[in-house]
Scaffold this active site. Sequence first.
Site, PDB file in Angstrom:
ATOM      1  N   ASP A   1     -12.975   1.013   5.823  1.00 18.76           N
ATOM      2  CA  ASP A   1     -13.315   2.060   4.850  1.00 18.76           C
ATOM      3  C   ASP A   1     -13.521   3.364   5.614  1.00 18.76           C
ATOM      4  O   ASP A   1     -13.387   3.408   6.834  1.00 18.76           O
ATOM      5  CB  ASP A   1     -14.590   1.665   4.061  1.00 18.76           C
ATOM      6  CG  ASP A   1     -14.606   2.282   2.661  1.00 18.76           C
ATOM      7  OD1 ASP A   1     -14.867   1.572   1.682  1.00 18.76           O
ATOM      8  OD2 ASP A   1     -14.326   3.518   2.548  1.00 18.76           O
ATOM      9  N   GLN A   2     -13.872   4.414   4.869  1.00 15.59           N
ATOM     10  CA  GLN A   2     -14.066   5.717   5.529  1.00 15.59           C
ATOM     11  C   GLN A   2     -15.173   5.601   6.582  1.00 15.59           C
ATOM     12  O   GLN A   2     -16.139   4.843   6.369  1.00 15.59           O
ATOM     13  CB  GLN A   2     -14.490   6.765   4.506  1.00 15.59           C
ATOM     14  CG  GLN A   2     -13.472   7.002   3.398  1.00 15.59           C
ATOM     15  CD  GLN A   2     -14.035   7.945   2.348  1.00 15.59           C
ATOM     16  OE1 GLN A   2     -14.197   9.138   2.608  1.00 15.59           O
ATOM     17  NE2 GLN A   2     -14.374   7.410   1.195  1.00 15.59           N
TER      18      GLN A   2
ATOM     19  N   ALA B   1     -10.829  -0.332   1.898  1.00 16.17           N
ATOM     20  CA  ALA B   1     -11.802   0.335   1.027  1.00 16.17           C
ATOM     21  C   ALA B   1     -12.868  -0.679   0.628  1.00 16.17           C
ATOM     22  O   ALA B   1     -13.327  -0.712  -0.505  1.00 16.17           O
ATOM     23  CB  ALA B   1     -11.143   0.955  -0.204  1.00 16.17           C
ATOM     24  N   GLY B   2     -13.217  -1.533   1.601  1.00 13.25           N
ATOM     25  CA  GLY B   2     -14.137  -2.649   1.354  1.00 13.25           C
ATOM     26  C   GLY B   2     -15.604  -2.253   1.301  1.00 13.25           C
ATOM     27  O   GLY B   2     -16.486  -3.104   1.193  1.00 13.25           O
ATOM     28  N   GLY B   3     -15.879  -0.947   1.428  1.00 13.18           N
ATOM     29  CA  GLY B   3     -17.263  -0.476   1.259  1.00 13.18           C
ATOM     30  C   GLY B   3     -18.204  -1.145   2.246  1.00 13.18           C
ATOM     31  O   GLY B   3     -17.925  -1.236   3.444  1.00 13.18           O
TER      32      GLY B   3
ATOM     33  N   HIS C   1      -6.477   1.209  -8.611  1.00 14.66           N
ATOM     34  CA  HIS C   1      -6.679   1.852  -9.936  1.00 14.66           C
ATOM     35  C   HIS C   1      -7.382   3.205  -9.785  1.00 14.66           C
ATOM     36  O   HIS C   1      -7.460   3.980 -10.734  1.00 14.66           O
ATOM     37  CB  HIS C   1      -7.416   0.922 -10.910  1.00 14.66           C
ATOM     38  CG  HIS C   1      -8.890   0.775 -10.644  1.00 14.66           C
ATOM     39  ND1 HIS C   1      -9.762   0.343 -11.603  1.00 14.66           N
ATOM     40  CD2 HIS C   1      -9.640   0.986  -9.536  1.00 14.66           C
ATOM     41  CE1 HIS C   1     -10.989   0.303 -11.098  1.00 14.66           C
ATOM     42  NE2 HIS C   1     -10.936   0.681  -9.843  1.00 14.66           N
TER      43      HIS C   1
ATOM     44  N   MET D   1      -7.136   5.051   4.979  1.00 17.41           N
ATOM     45  CA  MET D   1      -6.096   4.131   4.482  1.00 17.41           C
ATOM     46  C   MET D   1      -4.807   4.861   4.110  1.00 17.41           C
ATOM     47  O   MET D   1      -3.768   4.253   3.953  1.00 17.41           O
ATOM     48  CB  MET D   1      -6.618   3.340   3.285  1.00 17.41           C
ATOM     49  CG  MET D   1      -6.899   4.184   2.067  1.00 17.41           C
ATOM     50  SD  MET D   1      -7.621   3.186   0.761  1.00 17.41           S
ATOM     51  CE  MET D   1      -8.029   4.444  -0.442  1.00 17.41           C
TER      52      MET D   1
ATOM     53  N   LYS E   1      -9.160  -4.642  -3.456  1.00 18.61           N
ATOM     54  CA  LYS E   1      -9.902  -4.974  -4.671  1.00 18.61           C
ATOM     55  C   LYS E   1     -10.459  -3.708  -5.314  1.00 18.61           C
ATOM     56  O   LYS E   1     -11.234  -2.987  -4.710  1.00 18.61           O
ATOM     57  CB  LYS E   1     -11.068  -5.929  -4.333  1.00 18.61           C
ATOM     58  CG  LYS E   1     -11.928  -6.279  -5.543  1.00 18.61           C
ATOM     59  CD  LYS E   1     -13.046  -7.240  -5.186  1.00 18.61           C
ATOM     60  CE  LYS E   1     -13.925  -7.520  -6.383  1.00 18.61           C
ATOM     61  NZ  LYS E   1     -14.644  -6.299  -6.859  1.00 18.61           N
TER      62      LYS E   1
HETATM   63  O1  LIG Z   1     -12.449   1.368  -8.071  1.00 14.83           O
HETATM   64  C1  LIG Z   1     -13.768   1.676  -7.888  1.00 14.83           C
HETATM   65  C2  LIG Z   1     -14.490   1.721  -9.198  1.00 14.83           C
HETATM   66  C3  LIG Z   1     -14.800   0.539  -9.871  1.00 14.83           C
HETATM   67  C4  LIG Z   1     -15.613   0.598 -11.022  1.00 14.83           C
HETATM   68  C5  LIG Z   1     -16.065   1.814 -11.507  1.00 14.83           C
HETATM   69  C6  LIG Z   1     -15.663   2.987 -10.854  1.00 14.83           C
HETATM   70  C7  LIG Z   1     -14.894   2.950  -9.690  1.00 14.83           C
HETATM   71  O2  LIG Z   1     -16.055   4.235 -11.326  1.00 14.83           O
HETATM   72  C8  LIG Z   1     -16.296   4.252 -12.711  1.00 14.83           C
HETATM   73  C9  LIG Z   1     -17.390   3.287 -13.043  1.00 14.83           C
HETATM   74  O3  LIG Z   1     -17.628   3.282 -14.420  1.00 14.83           O
HETATM   75  C10 LIG Z   1     -18.616   3.550 -12.258  1.00 14.83           C
HETATM   76  C11 LIG Z   1     -19.222   4.757 -11.976  1.00 14.83           C
HETATM   77  C12 LIG Z   1     -20.398   4.689 -11.208  1.00 14.83           C
HETATM   78  C13 LIG Z   1     -20.890   3.492 -10.733  1.00 14.83           C
HETATM   79  C14 LIG Z   1     -20.255   2.291 -11.017  1.00 14.83           C
HETATM   80  C15 LIG Z   1     -19.089   2.338 -11.801  1.00 14.83           C
HETATM   81  O4  LIG Z   1     -18.283   1.283 -12.201  1.00 14.83           O
HETATM   82  C16 LIG Z   1     -17.024   1.863 -12.650  1.00 14.83           C
HETATM   83  O5  LIG Z   1     -22.023   3.735 -10.001  1.00 14.83           O
HETATM   84  C17 LIG Z   1     -22.207   5.138  -9.989  1.00 14.83           C
HETATM   85  O6  LIG Z   1     -21.217   5.713 -10.814  1.00 14.83           O
END
Ligand SMILES: OCc1ccc2c(c1)OC[C@]1(O)c3cc4c(cc3O[C@H]21)OCO4
Length: 350
Positions: A216-217, A193-195, A254, A237, A250
């Site tokens: 990743d996808q 899921a390394g984007g 979560h 994955m 990474k």
């Molecule tokens: O595990 C992945 C992951 C890691 C961090 C975050 C994630 C998901 O979603 C919620 C978040 O608060 C969030 C939402 C967002 C974003 C960044 C962002 O940072 C936060 O850009 C657009 O919407």
Amino acid sequence: SELYHAQIHLYKHVYNFVSSMALKSAMELGIADAIHNHGKPMTLPELSSSLKLHPSKVNILYRFLRLLTHNGFFAKTTVKSNEGEEETAYVLTPSSKLLVSGKSTCLSSLVKGALHPSSLDMWGVSKKWFHEDKEQTLFECATGENYWDFLNKDSDSLSMFQDAMAADSRLFKLAIQENKHVFEGLESLVDVAGGTGGVAKLIHEAFPHIKCTVFDQPQVVGNLTGNENLNFVGGDMFKSVPSADAVLLKWVLHDWNDELSLKILKNSKEAISHKGKDGKVIIIDISIDENSDDRGLTELQLEYDVVMLTMFLGKERTKKEWEKLIYDAGFSRYKITPICGFKSLIEVYP
Ligand SMILES: OCc1ccc2c(c1)OC[C@]1(O)c3cc4c(cc3O[C@H]21)OCO4
């Protein structure tokens, strides 16, 4: 009195959003960049004209700066004006230095993404979400679609999200430098899921001999090309993970509940199975220390837990929850190392 302090406590939580929005405004206006580029303390009139604000907005800027200064994002000093008078001027603090663009420590895109309407509007249906019998995220309850589907169909949101992840990944560079031993001896690593490969690039820079694969996808890595030691592979994955000496997860687990996280960990264990005892899975995620006396850190970690719950039905895990997940996935040993900021590096061994 108790009533007095209870009111302060309650009202403060009601209006915390104002501090978040003031920070978002400072990021959007580029206040940190203006002061940074000014190269010395900056007076309000200098800042206002640098931001090309209408003269009627100078006092509005002052009121925002007063709150942001109170909250530790700017500091006040004095400078001598041409007529020799003392004038108030603003300087950056370590927190606003994280908003200076172009630096590897710039987190502006994370501020933009996390405070984007797509992350906030869903809270309008929270009561309905609590009372429905469906197991879905608050985001799905509000929009009718899964957050990942939303990202994958809206390229602007997807790139905003990836920019935010990349910003956080750049800070991960410090963690790699402080934990070189974790990566030494590895010949290959797959970043699951390394984007767009932000982390893999950092690892590749620090350890050029490690063959890094970003997994990743397909729609995320489809048209990305790497080089001899950095390649992109599309896949799922939850089905399988390309084999390597180490798997990096990474800010991934979560996002997922225990059942799905177990699936990812089992596939990761399979991916390193050819290395026997020398294989490892490296998890970078929050590990909530319930005994921590750093209430600010714990508050952030618990806020992240609710963000993950409402957007992904994911969760932040305590040390004990990590241990159960790791053992349930069939691993025998793990080691948790706190890394820069509020996350931990968890090395997991088969
Ligand atoms: O595990 C992945 C992951 C890691 C961090 C975050 C994630 C998901 O979603 C919620 C978040 O608060 C969030 C939402 C967002 C974003 C960044 C962002 O940072 C936060 O850009 C657009 O919407």
